[in-house]
Design a protein around this motif. Structure first.
Motif, mmCIF file in Angstrom:
data_model
loop_
_atom_site.group_PDB
_atom_site.id
_atom_site.type_symbol
_atom_site.label_atom_id
_atom_site.label_comp_id
_atom_site.label_asym_id
_atom_site.label_seq_id
_atom_site.Cartn_x
_atom_site.Cartn_y
_atom_site.Cartn_z
ATOM 1 N N ALA A 189 -4.447 1.294 -2.824
ATOM 2 C CA ALA A 189 -3.614 1.558 -1.642
ATOM 3 C C ALA A 189 -4.489 1.783 -0.409
ATOM 4 N N CYS A 194 2.188 1.713 -3.464
ATOM 5 C CA CYS A 194 1.129 2.259 -4.331
ATOM 6 C C CYS A 194 0.936 3.749 -4.090
ATOM 7 N N ILE A 226 -4.912 3.014 -8.582
ATOM 8 C CA ILE A 226 -3.803 2.642 -7.689
ATOM 9 C C ILE A 226 -3.993 3.295 -6.324
ATOM 10 N N SER A 275 0.825 -1.209 0.000
ATOM 11 C CA SER A 275 0.000 0.000 0.000
ATOM 12 C C SER A 275 0.860 1.261 0.000
#
Length: 134
Positions: free
Chosen positions: A48, A32, A44, A29
């Motif tokens: 995340a 991202c 994205i 995460s």
């Protein structure tokens, strides 16, 4: 400071906490989020945020047995990937000195030295003999 630490310890008591799967989802995460800084992509960014929420859900969960089972599944998959990678790495390291053949009977992999010409190879598992050129 000590008061806060005691309060946090009491809050986390009976909760699952952090494990390897939680660390993995947290790293993904954060990666991202860093990607979205340079390349603005809402998918994205959404991914995340979902991963962060899932990570904190797992860490704060009181269903310890279920979170433990999830982590064990992740560790088994991770072990398989690492084992395959290490096997590939070993084959690449030994490719100049050894050859690997599969037994025609049981598909057992047998490692033999290179440069011996035509040799008879006996499978250690099923005892079938076959002839190959090294």
């Amino acid at each position: 400071m000590d008061k806060f630490k005691n309060k946090m310890m009491r809050f986390m008591q009976g909760r699952y906490g952090s494990d390897q799967l939680a660390r993995l989802t947290m790293y993904i995460s954060f990666a991202c989020l860093i990607v979205t800084i340079f390349w603005h992509n809402t998918f994205i960014y959404f991914l995340a945020l979902v991963l962060l929420i899932y990570t904190y859900f797992r860490m704060l969960s009181r269903n310890i047995s279920r979170r433990y089972n999830e982590n064990q599944i992740y560790l088994k998959c991770r072990y398989k990937v690492i084992a395959k990678f290490n096997g590939f790495k070993a084959r690449m390291r030994d490719r100049k000195t050894h050859r690997v053949f599969k037994c025609p009977g049981c598909s057992q992999k047998i490692r033999v030295p290179r440069g011996k010409g035509r040799i008879s190879i006996k499978c250690p598992k099923c005892r079938i003999e076959f002839i190959k050129r090294t």
